[in-house]
Design a protein around this motif. Structure first.
Motif, PDB file in Angstrom:
ATOM      1  N   HIS A   4       0.997  -1.175  -0.012  1.00 36.70           N
ATOM      2  CA  HIS A   4       0.044  -0.087  -0.075  1.00 36.70           C
ATOM      3  C   HIS A   4       0.775   1.221  -0.075  1.00 36.70           C
ATOM      4  CE1 HIS A   4      -3.879  -2.009   0.258  1.00 36.70           C
ATOM      5  NE2 HIS A   4      -3.395  -2.724   1.171  1.00 36.70           N
ATOM      6  N   LYS A   8       0.967   3.845  -2.811  1.00 39.32           N
ATOM      7  CA  LYS A   8       0.724   5.220  -2.493  1.00 39.32           C
ATOM      8  C   LYS A   8       1.630   6.330  -3.135  1.00 39.32           C
ATOM      9  CE  LYS A   8      -2.323   4.807   1.586  1.00 39.32           C
ATOM     10  NZ  LYS A   8      -2.249   4.846   3.041  1.00 39.32           N
ATOM     11  N   SER A  35      -6.330   5.997  -5.867  1.00 45.28           N
ATOM     12  CA  SER A  35      -5.880   5.093  -4.884  1.00 45.28           C
ATOM     13  C   SER A  35      -6.721   3.918  -4.601  1.00 45.28           C
ATOM     14  CB  SER A  35      -5.382   5.704  -3.646  1.00 45.28           C
ATOM     15  OG  SER A  35      -4.573   4.739  -2.787  1.00 45.28           O
ATOM     16  N   ASP A  36      -8.098   4.442  -4.348  1.00 47.23           N
ATOM     17  CA  ASP A  36      -9.087   3.331  -3.909  1.00 47.23           C
ATOM     18  C   ASP A  36      -9.296   2.374  -5.103  1.00 47.23           C
ATOM     19  OD1 ASP A  36      -9.412   4.256  -1.491  1.00 47.23           O
ATOM     20  OD2 ASP A  36     -11.109   5.610  -1.754  1.00 47.23           O
ATOM     21  N   ASN A  39      -6.938  -0.680  -4.704  1.00 42.40           N
ATOM     22  CA  ASN A  39      -6.836  -1.550  -3.556  1.00 42.40           C
ATOM     23  C   ASN A  39      -7.147  -2.871  -3.751  1.00 42.40           C
ATOM     24  OD1 ASN A  39      -5.876   0.434  -1.728  1.00 42.40           O
ATOM     25  ND2 ASN A  39      -8.204   1.176  -1.413  1.00 42.40           N
ATOM     26  N   LYS A  41      -8.987  -6.344  -3.634  1.00 37.01           N
ATOM     27  CA  LYS A  41     -10.576  -6.427  -3.847  1.00 37.01           C
ATOM     28  C   LYS A  41     -10.723  -7.853  -4.226  1.00 37.01           C
ATOM     29  CE  LYS A  41     -11.216  -4.309  -8.265  1.00 37.01           C
ATOM     30  NZ  LYS A  41     -11.836  -3.689  -9.037  1.00 37.01           N
ATOM     31  N   ASN A  97      -6.658  -7.166  -8.120  1.00 36.76           N
ATOM     32  CA  ASN A  97      -5.364  -6.125  -7.997  1.00 36.76           C
ATOM     33  C   ASN A  97      -4.254  -6.807  -7.435  1.00 36.76           C
ATOM     34  OD1 ASN A  97      -6.774  -4.048  -9.307  1.00 36.76           O
ATOM     35  ND2 ASN A  97      -7.688  -3.280  -7.334  1.00 36.76           N
ATOM     36  N   LYS A 101       0.060  -5.839  -6.583  1.00 39.99           N
ATOM     37  CA  LYS A 101       0.807  -6.254  -5.716  1.00 39.99           C
ATOM     38  C   LYS A 101       2.313  -7.198  -6.173  1.00 39.99           C
ATOM     39  CE  LYS A 101       0.904  -8.168  -1.019  1.00 39.99           C
ATOM     40  NZ  LYS A 101      -0.071  -8.684   0.148  1.00 39.99           N
TER      41      LYS A 101
END
Length: 415
Positions: A4, A8, A35-36, A39, A41, A97, A101
Motif C-alpha cells: 500500500h 501510494k 488510490s481506492d 486497492n 479486492k 489487483n 502487488k
C-alpha cells in the motif's frame, strides 16, 4: 502494508505530475479516489475462479501419474488443462489487483497463449488417428517461441516498472503495448486450430470406430463443444474491444473465463467418474483395428451385405443359442472367411466375436426372465440361451446389466 505504501508513493507521483502538467487540475481527492481503485479486492466469483484454477493444476498433475493411460494423449490433455488453469489464475490476480502487488505476474499467461490450439489439435489427432509425433510437428511451437521473444523485454523489467505499466505511468511501455502482440496472434491461432480440430472431430464422428463406446463419444463431443464456446466468446470479445459494433468487453471477458472454467471442471469430472476416456486400451484398440484390417480386400458393399446377413442370423434365426457356436461355424453360415467375419463384427459392432454373442445371449435371457415365474431356475435360462455353465452366464449377465441373474429375477418378481 509495504504494498500500500508503494502504491501510494506511485499514485502521489502521478498526482504531482498531473498537478504540474494540468495546472492544479488534479486534487488530493482525485488521487485518493485513484488510490481506492487499485486497492486489493475480491468477490465470490474470484474465489470460485481461484478454486477452479487449483482444481485444474491438481488434475493436470494427477493425470500424468495415472496408470494404464496413453502417455502421449494424457500429456497433451494435461498441458491443455494446465494452460486453462494458468489463464484463470492470471485473471483472478488481475481482477483482485493482486497482479499489482505481485507485479512480476503481469501478463504471465501470455507466455502460453498460443498453445491452446496445438495441444488440443494433437490430442484429437492422437485419439482419433493414433498420430505419432515427428520432428516437423515441432513447427507448431514456433509461434510460441516468437511470442516469447517479443514478451521477454517486458518480463525482464524491474518490479516497479511493471507496476507503473499497470498504473499507466510508465515511460517505457503502456498497457496496450503488448495487447495486440498477444491478442491478435492468439485469436488467429484459435481460429486456425479451431478449424483443424473441427475437421478432425467431425471426420471421426462418421467412423464406426466409437459406435458403442458412448463414454468416449460423449467425452470428445463435450471437449469439442466447450472449446468452440471458448473460441466464439474470445472472437466476440475481440470485436467488442475493437469498438466496431458494441463495447461490452468486461462482460464478454467474463464469458471467456467462464468457458475456460467449464472446460477445467468438465475434464476434472470426466477424469474422476469416467477414467476410461484416458485409458491406454482405447488407443491400443483403435491401433490394432487399423493395423489388422488396413490391407483387407473386403469391399464396402460386401461388408454391408455380410453385416445384414449376420443380423438376420442373430435376430431371426437366433444362432447364438447354439452352445457350440464359434467363429468358424459362424463364418461357414455367412459363407465367408474367419478373417472377414471378424472384421465385420469389429467394424460394424465395435466388438469381438465373444462380446457380440454374449450381448445377444444376455438380451435373450432378459426377455425370458421377464416372462418367467417364481419357479424359474437360473441354470435353465443359462442353458436355453447357449451357455454351458452358470458361472459364465452370471459373469456375462452382470457385465451387461450390472446385476446378477438372481438379482434381476428378484426385481422382476417384486413388480
Amino acid at each position: 502494508m509495504k504494498f500500500h505504501l508503494k502504491i501510494k508513493r506511485l499514485l502521489l507521483s502521478i498526482g504531482f505530475t498531473l498537478f504540474i502538467t494540468n495546472c492544479f487540475s488534479m486534487t488530493a481527492i482525485d488521487v485518493a479516489q485513484l488510490s481506492d481503485s487499485y486497492n486489493l479486492k475480491y468477490g465470490v466469483l474470484d474465489f470460485l475462479y481461484f478454486y477452479v484454477a487449483l482444481i485444474g493444476f491438481y488434475v493436470a498433475i494427477i493425470l500424468n501419474f495415472t496408470k494404464n493411460t496413453d502417455r502421449v494423449s494424457t500429456s497433451l490433455m494435461s498441458g491443455f488443462i494446465l494452460v486453462h488453469a494458468f489463464f484463470i489464475l492470471d485473471f483472478v490476480l488481475y481482477n483482485t489487483n493482486y497482479q499489482l502487488k505481485y507485479a512480476h505476474t503481469y501478463l504471465m499467461s501470455a507466455s502460453v497463449a498460443l498453445l491452446y490450439g496445438p495441444l488440443l489439435y494433437f490430442y484429437f489427432k492422437r485419439i482419433n488417428n493414433q498420430h505419432k509425433f515427428k520432428a516437423l510437428d515441432a513447427l507448431h511451437l514456433l509461434p510460441t517461441v516468437v511470442l516469447l521473444f517479443f514478451l521477454f523485454p517486458l518480463y525482464s523489467l524491474p518490479l516497479e516498472e511493471k507496476m507503473k505499466i499497470q498504473l499507466g505511468t510508465s515511460s517505457v511501455y503502456t498497457e496496450s503495448s503488448f495487447f495486440y502482440i498477444v491478442f491478435i496472434p492468439k485469436l488467429v491461432s484459435l481460429i486456425i486450430y479451431g478449424f483443424l480440430i473441427s475437421k478432425n472431430h467431425l471426420k471421426s464422428t462418421k467412423s464406426k470406430l466409437y459406435k458403442n463406446l458412448e463414454a468416449i463419444a460423449f467425452w470428445k463431443k463435450g471437449v469439442y463443444r466447450m472449446h468452440v464456446l471458448f473460441v466464439v466468446s474470445y472472437f466476440i470479445y475481440g470485436i467488442s474491444i475493437s469498438g466496431l459494433f458494441f463495447n461490452a468487453y468486461s462482460f464478454i471477458y467474463q464469458i471467456v473465463v467462464v468457458a475456460m472454467a467449464l472446460m477445467v471442471l468438465y475434464i476434472s469430472y470426466m477424469a474422476q467418474v469416467q477414467p476410461k476416456v484416458f485409458s491406454k486400451e482405447i488407443i491400443l484398440k483403435n491401433t490394432e483395428f487399423f493395423s489388422k484390417y488396413q490391407k483387407s480386400g473386403l469391399t464396402k458393399s460386401l461388408s454391408n451385405e455380410l453385416k445384414q446377413n449376420l443380423i438376420t442370423l442373430m435376430v431371426d434365426h437366433k444362432i447364438f443359442m447354439d452352445n457350440s457356436l464359434n467363429l468358424e461355424s459362424l463364418s461357414e453360415k455367412l459363407e465367408t472367411s474367419r478373417h472377414n467375419t471378424s472384421q465385420i463384427i469389429n467394424e460394424h459392432f465395435n466388438m469381438n466375436f465373444f462380446e457380440l454373442v454374449n450381448k445377444f445371449r444376455v438380451e435373450e435371457a432378459i426377455q425370458m426372465l421377464k416372462l418367467s415365474d417364481k419357479n424359474t431356475q437360473i441354470i435353465d435360462v443359462a442353458y436355453a440361451v447357449g451357455y454351458n455353465n452358470k458361472v459364465t452366464f452370471n459373469k456375462a449377465f452382470k457385465k451387461e446389466t450390472s446385476l446378477t441373474p438372481s438379482q434381476f429375477l428378484k426385481s422382476v418378481n417384486e413388480k
